[in-house]
Design a protein around this motif. Structure first.
Motif, mmCIF file in Angstrom:
data_model
loop_
_atom_site.group_PDB
_atom_site.id
_atom_site.type_symbol
_atom_site.label_atom_id
_atom_site.label_comp_id
_atom_site.label_asym_id
_atom_site.label_seq_id
_atom_site.Cartn_x
_atom_site.Cartn_y
_atom_site.Cartn_z
ATOM 1 N N PRO A 1 0.828 -1.213 0.000
ATOM 2 C CA PRO A 1 0.000 0.000 0.000
ATOM 3 C C PRO A 1 0.858 1.258 0.000
ATOM 4 O O PRO A 1 1.725 1.438 0.854
ATOM 5 N N VAL A 2 0.630 2.100 -0.977
ATOM 6 C CA VAL A 2 1.375 3.352 -1.092
ATOM 7 C C VAL A 2 0.362 4.482 -1.264
ATOM 8 O O VAL A 2 -0.749 4.267 -1.756
ATOM 9 N N PRO A 3 0.722 5.714 -0.871
ATOM 10 C CA PRO A 3 -0.217 6.822 -1.056
ATOM 11 C C PRO A 3 -0.481 7.091 -2.528
ATOM 12 O O PRO A 3 0.433 7.076 -3.347
ATOM 13 N N CYS A 4 -1.727 7.296 -2.859
ATOM 14 C CA CYS A 4 -2.075 7.636 -4.233
ATOM 15 C C CYS A 4 -1.593 9.052 -4.539
ATOM 16 O O CYS A 4 -1.607 9.935 -3.678
ATOM 17 N N ASP A 5 -1.168 9.271 -5.755
ATOM 18 C CA ASP A 5 -0.767 10.600 -6.171
ATOM 19 C C ASP A 5 -1.762 11.119 -7.205
ATOM 20 O O ASP A 5 -2.747 10.463 -7.542
ATOM 21 N N ILE A 6 -1.494 12.289 -7.711
ATOM 22 C CA ILE A 6 -2.417 12.924 -8.652
ATOM 23 C C ILE A 6 -2.522 12.129 -9.950
ATOM 24 O O ILE A 6 -3.574 12.075 -10.585
ATOM 25 N N TYR A 7 -1.414 11.448 -10.335
ATOM 26 C CA TYR A 7 -1.456 10.668 -11.567
ATOM 27 C C TYR A 7 -2.377 9.462 -11.424
ATOM 28 O O TYR A 7 -3.016 9.045 -12.399
ATOM 29 N N THR A 8 -2.452 8.885 -10.219
ATOM 30 C CA THR A 8 -3.374 7.776 -9.988
ATOM 31 C C THR A 8 -4.811 8.208 -10.254
ATOM 32 O O THR A 8 -5.567 7.527 -10.962
ATOM 33 N N PHE A 9 -5.196 9.345 -9.704
ATOM 34 C CA PHE A 9 -6.563 9.833 -9.900
ATOM 35 C C PHE A 9 -6.802 10.257 -11.343
ATOM 36 O O PHE A 9 -7.899 10.050 -11.894
ATOM 37 N N ALA A 10 -5.790 10.850 -11.984
ATOM 38 C CA ALA A 10 -5.963 11.260 -13.382
ATOM 39 C C ALA A 10 -6.174 10.049 -14.284
ATOM 40 O O ALA A 10 -7.033 10.062 -15.175
ATOM 41 N N LEU A 11 -5.379 8.973 -14.065
ATOM 42 C CA LEU A 11 -5.555 7.762 -14.861
ATOM 43 C C LEU A 11 -6.936 7.144 -14.644
ATOM 44 O O LEU A 11 -7.607 6.707 -15.590
ATOM 45 N N LEU A 12 -7.357 7.080 -13.381
ATOM 46 C CA LEU A 12 -8.654 6.487 -13.073
ATOM 47 C C LEU A 12 -9.806 7.292 -13.681
ATOM 48 O O LEU A 12 -10.714 6.743 -14.309
ATOM 49 N N ILE A 13 -9.774 8.603 -13.499
ATOM 50 C CA ILE A 13 -10.877 9.433 -13.987
ATOM 51 C C ILE A 13 -10.979 9.372 -15.503
ATOM 52 O O ILE A 13 -12.058 9.157 -16.073
ATOM 53 N N ARG A 14 -9.845 9.521 -16.190
ATOM 54 C CA ARG A 14 -9.894 9.486 -17.655
ATOM 55 C C ARG A 14 -10.288 8.094 -18.154
ATOM 56 O O ARG A 14 -11.071 7.961 -19.101
ATOM 57 N N GLY A 15 -9.751 7.051 -17.514
ATOM 58 C CA GLY A 15 -10.095 5.702 -17.955
ATOM 59 C C GLY A 15 -11.546 5.365 -17.716
ATOM 60 O O GLY A 15 -12.197 4.732 -18.570
ATOM 61 N N LEU A 16 -12.100 5.775 -16.580
ATOM 62 C CA LEU A 16 -13.509 5.495 -16.296
ATOM 63 C C LEU A 16 -14.434 6.249 -17.234
ATOM 64 O O LEU A 16 -15.461 5.709 -17.684
ATOM 65 N N VAL A 17 -14.102 7.479 -17.553
ATOM 66 C CA VAL A 17 -14.943 8.238 -18.488
ATOM 67 C C VAL A 17 -14.881 7.615 -19.878
ATOM 68 O O VAL A 17 -15.913 7.493 -20.568
ATOM 69 N N GLN A 18 -13.696 7.180 -20.294
ATOM 70 C CA GLN A 18 -13.565 6.582 -21.620
ATOM 71 C C GLN A 18 -14.292 5.250 -21.729
ATOM 72 O O GLN A 18 -14.668 4.834 -22.830
ATOM 73 N N THR A 19 -14.487 4.564 -20.611
ATOM 74 C CA THR A 19 -15.238 3.301 -20.609
ATOM 75 C C THR A 19 -16.695 3.502 -20.206
ATOM 76 O O THR A 19 -17.364 2.557 -19.779
ATOM 77 N N SER A 20 -17.189 4.737 -20.282
ATOM 78 C CA SER A 20 -18.588 5.100 -20.030
ATOM 79 C C SER A 20 -19.013 4.888 -18.588
ATOM 80 O O SER A 20 -20.197 4.694 -18.303
ATOM 81 N N LEU A 21 -18.069 4.906 -17.653
ATOM 82 C CA LEU A 21 -18.388 4.814 -16.224
ATOM 83 C C LEU A 21 -18.261 6.210 -15.620
ATOM 84 O O LEU A 21 -17.364 6.513 -14.840
ATOM 85 N N VAL A 22 -19.198 7.094 -15.998
ATOM 86 C CA VAL A 22 -19.114 8.492 -15.598
ATOM 87 C C VAL A 22 -19.402 8.654 -14.107
ATOM 88 O O VAL A 22 -18.741 9.435 -13.411
ATOM 89 N N LYS A 23 -20.391 7.921 -13.597
ATOM 90 C CA LYS A 23 -20.695 8.031 -12.173
ATOM 91 C C LYS A 23 -19.509 7.590 -11.316
ATOM 92 O O LYS A 23 -19.175 8.215 -10.309
ATOM 93 N N GLU A 24 -18.850 6.523 -11.746
ATOM 94 C CA GLU A 24 -17.683 6.052 -11.006
ATOM 95 C C GLU A 24 -16.558 7.091 -11.043
ATOM 96 O O GLU A 24 -15.837 7.290 -10.054
ATOM 97 N N ALA A 25 -16.386 7.746 -12.193
ATOM 98 C CA ALA A 25 -15.363 8.787 -12.293
ATOM 99 C C ALA A 25 -15.658 9.931 -11.338
ATOM 100 O O ALA A 25 -14.748 10.492 -10.709
#
Length: 796
Positions: A685-709
Motif C-alpha cells: 500500500p502506497v499513497p495515491c498521487d495525482i497521476y493515480t486519480f488522473a488515470l482512473l478518472i480518464r479511464g472510467l470516463v472513456q469506458t462510459s463509467l461516468v458516475k464512477e469517475a
C-alpha cells in the motif's frame, strides 16, 4: 569607596576572586596562543581594554557584597539583574578571546545573544529606568562590542537595532559612552540601518571642540563617515574626505585596507569614478595589503569583498582586473573566491569569451589551480556546452582527467554527452567515451544512451560495408545507424559480428541492447495495432526476424554475464523488457535470475515498472499477474508508479473493474464486496498521487463509467492533501472528449469553487505535511463503490 580602601589582610575572600586572578593571568600572559589570527588583533585589543574595565567594576561589586554592613549602606548596590548582566557579558567577552577553556565554570555556549537576553529582562522590568542607570558604562560598551562582532546571527539587522537601542538609552540618561571604538560601532549600526543623515549629525556633535582643541576623529569613525556620504548620495564629499585622509600626516600611518574597500564599494554603487581611477585605487590597496602587517587571511577576505561588490554592481571589467592583480601579487584564494567568479562569469547571459578568459586565468595560476574541484570543472563544462563551444568543454575535460580532484565519476560530463547526442556528433561522442573509458571509469546509463543516440543520428551509411573487416568503433556506428533507419537485417548482421569478437567494451553491450529493444518494441506495437507488414517495411517484419533479434540479444547477455565487469542495471532492464515484448518468457526469466544471482543486482521499483509495462504491452493483464506471482517472493520495494502502470494497463485491456479494485487496495480500505487477495501478495500500500486519480478518472470516463469517475474525483478531496485544478481540468476535458458537454458544464460549476477553496487551505505548509504524514483514517473513501462492483459482474 571605603570597600576598596580596606587593608588587604582585612578583606574577606570574595566570590570568584581566584577565577578572576586566573583570567587576568591568562589575559596578560605573552605566551598565550590565541585562536584569533592577524585580522582579529584589533578586535582582540578592544575586547581586552573593555574587559579590564569591567573586571575592575565587577571586583568592586564583589568587595561590597562580602561586607553586609557596608553593602547595606552603600548607594551603589546594584540589582540582581544588573549583576547577572555584568557576569554574562564578562563571560561572553572571555569566551570570545578564546580563554574560556582556562576557566572551569565558564559555559562555552554563551554568546552575545545570551547577553542581549539578559539586557532585555532589564528593559522589560517595571523599574527599568533605575536598573538601566545602574549598568556600568564598561558593561554597555562590551555588550555593544559583542553585538557588533557576533558571528552568524539569526537576524543580521536585528543586532544593529540592538546596538542603537543600548547607545540611545545611555544618551537619554545624560551619560553618553565615551569610547571611540564603541562610537564607531554605533555609527556602523546606523549606516547598516540606512540612517546615514543621523551618522553625519552624530559625528558633527562628536567633533564639538573640547576646550581649545577640536577632537581628532579616529580612522574607524572616518570610514563610517565616508560610507555615510556615499550612501547619502554625496560621493564628491566622500572622495574629498578620502583624499584628505591620504594627505593628512596624522592619518598617513593609520589608513587601513578597509578604507580602500569602503571607497571602492561606494564608488561602484554610485558609479562616481571611471574604471581607470578604480584600477589606481586597487593598486594602492595591494601595496598596502602586501605589507608584513597583514597575513593571507585579510588579503583573501579583501579580495572576496571586492569581487562580490563588482559582481553586485555589474562591473565585470573591474572584477576581472581585481582577480588578476590579486593573483599576480600572490594573494591566495578559497572556495568563496571561485564561487563569486563562477556566479558572475558563467551565467546564462555571459559571453563565452569571458568564460574562457576566466578559465585560462584560473588554470594559469598555481594558487587557483589547486583550488579547482570537480564541481568547478563541471560548471565550466556546462557553461561551454550551453554556449555551443564543445571544443572548450572538451579541453576542460582533458584538464580534469589529469587534475588531482578527479575521482573517476562521469556525472559532470552528462551535459557534454547530451550536447553531442543533440547535435548528432557521433565521432566526438565516441572519442569522449573512449577518453573516459581508458581511465577505468564505469559509464552511467545516461552516458550510454547519449552515445548511442549520437551514433544513431550521426552515423554515415556507406553503400558497401563489410562487417568482418571493420573495427569495433565502425561496427558500433554502423549498427546504431542501421537500427535507427529501419535496416533491421543489416543491423542484426553487425550485432552478430560484434558478438563473435572477443571484447569487454561496455559500449558494445549498450548499443546492442538499446537498438534491439527499440526494434522489438516497434514490432510489438505494430503487431498489437494490426499493422500489415510489407517487404519494403522498415524494422522487423516477420516472426523469423524477431527470433533472430532475440537470439542475438540472448548471445549478448550470455557474453556479458560471463565477463567480470560492472554495467548499469538499466542494461539488464532493457534486455528483460525486450524478451517480454517478444513473448519469450524463458529468456526473460533466465536473464532476471542471472541479474540477481550473478551480478548481485537486486530488483528495484524501476525493475518492476519495466517488467509490468512490457508485460502489459505484449501478453496482457493475466501474464503480468503471473510474472508478479513469480517475483513477489523477492520483496522488492514498490512505488506509486508501479501501481499507476498497472492501472493504465488494466484500462488498456478494457478491465475497468480491476482498475477500481487496485485503487481500493492502494488506499488501504477495501470494500466488503471486492476480493483483494490477488493484489495483497505483491502490492505494498502506497499513497495515491495525482497521476493515480488522473488515470482512473480518464479511464472510467472513456469506458462510459461516468458516475464512477465522479466518485473517484470526490474521493480525491479526502485522499490527497491538495486537489489541484489540473485534476479538475482532466475530468472536464475527458467528459468533453466523450461528448458529454452538459455533464462537463455541471461538474465544472459544482467543483470549481471547491477546488479553489482546497487550494487556499493547502497554502498552510504545516497542514499539508501533517496530512501527508498521518495514517489514513479508518473509513471507506470509496464512497459508493460497494454497489458499483457486485460479485457477478466482477466474476464475469
Amino acid at each position: 569607596m571605603q570597600a576598596l580602601q580596606r587593608a588587604p589582610w582585612r578583606r574577606a575572600e570574595p566570590v570568584e576572586s581566584k577565577e578572576l586572578g586566573r583570567r587576568r593571568a591568562v589575559a596578560s600572559a605573552s605566551s598565550k596562543v590565541s585562536r584569533y589570527t592577524q585580522q582579529h588583533r584589533g578586535r582582540q585589543r578592544i575586547h581586552r581594554e573593555l574587559l579590564s574595565k569591567l573586571d575592575f567594576e565587577f571586583q568592586s561589586e564583589a568587595d561590597m557584597l562580602v561586607d553586609p554592613e557596608e553593602a547595606d549602606s552603600t548607594e551603589l548596590r546594584r540589582h540582581i539583574l544588573v549583576r547577572e548582566l555584568m557576569s554574562t557579558v564578562r563571560q561572553v567577552g572571555y569566551a570570545e578571546l578564546g580563554e574560556s577553556d582556562d576557566v572551569g565554570d565558564t559555559e562555552p555556549s554563551l554568546s552575545a545573544a545570551a547577553a542581549w537576553d539578559q539586557y532585555s529582562k532589564i528593559v522589560a522590568h517595571t523599574d527599568s529606568a533605575t536598573l538601566l542607570s545602574q549598568i556600568p558604562a564598561s558593561t554597555a560598551s562590551l555588550l555593544i562590542c559583542e553585538l557588533n562582532f557576533m558571528r552568524a546571527p539569526q537576524n543580521y539587522h536585528r543586532r544593529f537595532q540592538n546596538i542603537v537601542q543600548v547607545w540611545d538609552s545611555y544618551e537619554a540618561q545624560g551619560r553618553p559612552l565615551a569610547s571611540t571604538a564603541v562610537f564607531s560601532m554605533y555609527l556602523r549600526a546606523l549606516n547598516m540601518l540606512g540612517r546615514h543623515q543621523m551618522v553625519l549629525s552624530k559625528v558633527a556633535r562628536w567633533c564639538a571642540p573640547q576646550g581649545d582643541k577640536p577632537r581628532v576623529l579616529p580612522i574607524s569613525v572616518m570610514r563610517q563617515l565616508i560610507l555615510a556620504y556615499f550612501c547619502g548620495n554625496q560621493p564628491a564629499k566622500a572622495m574629498d574626505l578620502f583624499y584628505y585622509i591620504k594627505a593628512a600626516p596624522e592619518y598617513h600611518q593609520r589608513i587601513t585596507p578597509h578604507i580602500y574597500a569602503t571607497v571602492l564599494r561606494g564608488a561602484l554603487q554610485t558609479k562616481h569614478l571611471p574604471n581607470q581611477e578604480l584600477y589606481i585605487l586597487v593598486e594602492d590597496l595591494l601595496q598596502l595589503l602586501t605589507q608584513p602587517a597583514y597575513d593571507t587571511g585579510p588579503r583573501t577576505g579583501m579580495l572576496n569583498e571586492l569581487l562580490q561588490a563588482a559582481c553586485k554592481f555589474d562591473n565585470i571589467a573591474l572584477q576581472s582586473y581585481v582577480f588578476e592583480r590579486f593573483l599576480a601579487f600572490g594573494v591566495p584564494v578559497n572556495n568563496t573566491t571561485l564561487g563569486i567568479m563562477l556566479r558572475s562569469s558563467c551565467g546564462s547571459n555571459s559571453d563565452v569569451r569571458d568564460i574562457h578568459s576566466l578559465y585560462k586565468t584560473i588554470m594559469a595560476s598555481e594558487l587557483t589551480r589547486v583550488r579547482m574541484s570537480e564541481h568547478v570543472f563541471a560548471t565550466f563544462i556546462t557553461a561551454f556546452v550551453r554556449a555551443e563551444r564543445a571544443d572548450y568543454a572538451l579541453a576542460v575535460v582533458r584538464d580534469l582527467l589529469v587534475h588531482p580532484c578527479w575521482n573517476r565519476a562521469v556525472w559532470h560530463l552528462h551535459e557534454l554527452f547530451a550536447y553531442y547526442a543533440d547535435t548528432a556528433m557521433a565521432a566526438q561522442a565516441l572519442d569522449l567515451f573512449r577518453l573516459v573509458d581508458e581511465d577505468g571509469v564505469q559509464p552511467t546509463w545516461r552516458v550510454c544512451t547519449c552515445v548511442v543516440s549520437a551514433l544513431s543520428r550521426g552515423g554515415q551509411l556507406p553503400e558497401h560495408f563489410d562487417p568482418q573487416s571493420a573495427d569495433i568503433d565502425t561496427l558500433l556506428t554502423m549498427g546504431a545507424a542501421y537500427g535507427s533507419q529501419g535496416h533491421a537485417d543489416r543491423a542484426l548482421d553487425v550485432f552478430a559480428e560484434l558478438n563473435s569478437r572477443t571484447t569487454a567494451d561496455p559500449l558494445v553491450f549498450a548499443v546492442i541492447t538499446i537498438k534491439i529493444h527499440q526494434m522489438i518494441s516497434t514490432y510489438a506495437e505494430r503487431t498489437g495495432m494490426g499493422f500489415r507488414f510489407e517487404p519494403t517495411s522498415s524494422g522487423l517484419r516477420t516472426e523469423h526476424e524477431l527470433l533472430v533479434a532475440t537470439s542475438c540479444l540472448s548471445s549478448t547477455m550470455d557474453k556479458l554475464f560471463a565477463l567480470d565487469m560492472r554495467m548499469p542495471q538499466d542494461v539488464f532492464h532493457h534486455a528483460i523488457s525486450a524478451f517480454i515484448l517478444a513473448r519469450d518468457n524463458d529468456r526473460s526469466q533466465h536473464t532476471y535470475d542471472r541479474m540477481v544471482q550473478i551480478k548481485q543486482l537486486g530488483p528495484t521499483s524501476h525493475t518492476f515498472n519495466v517488467l509490468l509495462r512490457a508485460a502489459m504491452r505484449s501478453w496482457g493483464v493475466d501474464a503480468a499477474f503471473d510474472m508478479f506471482e513469480q517475483l513477489r517472493a523477492d520483496s522488492a520495494p514498490m512505488h506509486s508508479i508501479t501501481a499507476n502502470i498497472l492501472i493504465h494497463g488494466l484500462f488498456e485491456a478494457q478491465q475497468p473493474e480491476r482498475a477500481i479494485d487496485v485503487y481500493a487496495y492502494l488506499v488501504g480500505r477495501p470494500t466488503p464486496v471486492v476480493d483483494h487477495a490477488g493484489f495483497s501478495e505483491f502490492l505494498t500500500p502506497v499513497p495515491c498521487d495525482i497521476y493515480t486519480f488522473a488515470l482512473l478518472i480518464r479511464g472510467l470516463v472513456q469506458t462510459s463509467l461516468v458516475k464512477e469517475a465522479a466518485v473517484v474525483f470526490e474521493d480525491a478531496f479526502s485522499v490527497l492533501s491538495q486537489v489541484p485544478r489540473q485534476l479538475l481540468e482532466t475530468f472536464i476535458s475527458a467528459l468533453q472528449e466523450a461528448g458529454l458537454f452538459d455533464v462537463a458544464s455541471a461538474c465544472l460549476k459544482r467543483y470549481s469553487k471547491r477546488v479553489e477553496c482546497a487550494q487556499n487551505e493547502a497554502e498552510d505548509l504545516k497542514y499539508m505535511l501533517a496530512q501527508a504524514n498521518n495514517a489514513a483514517p479508518n473509513c471507506l473513501p470509496l464512497s459508493y463503490f460497494g454497489y458499483l462492483l457486485d460479485k457477478t459482474s466482477h466474476d464475469e
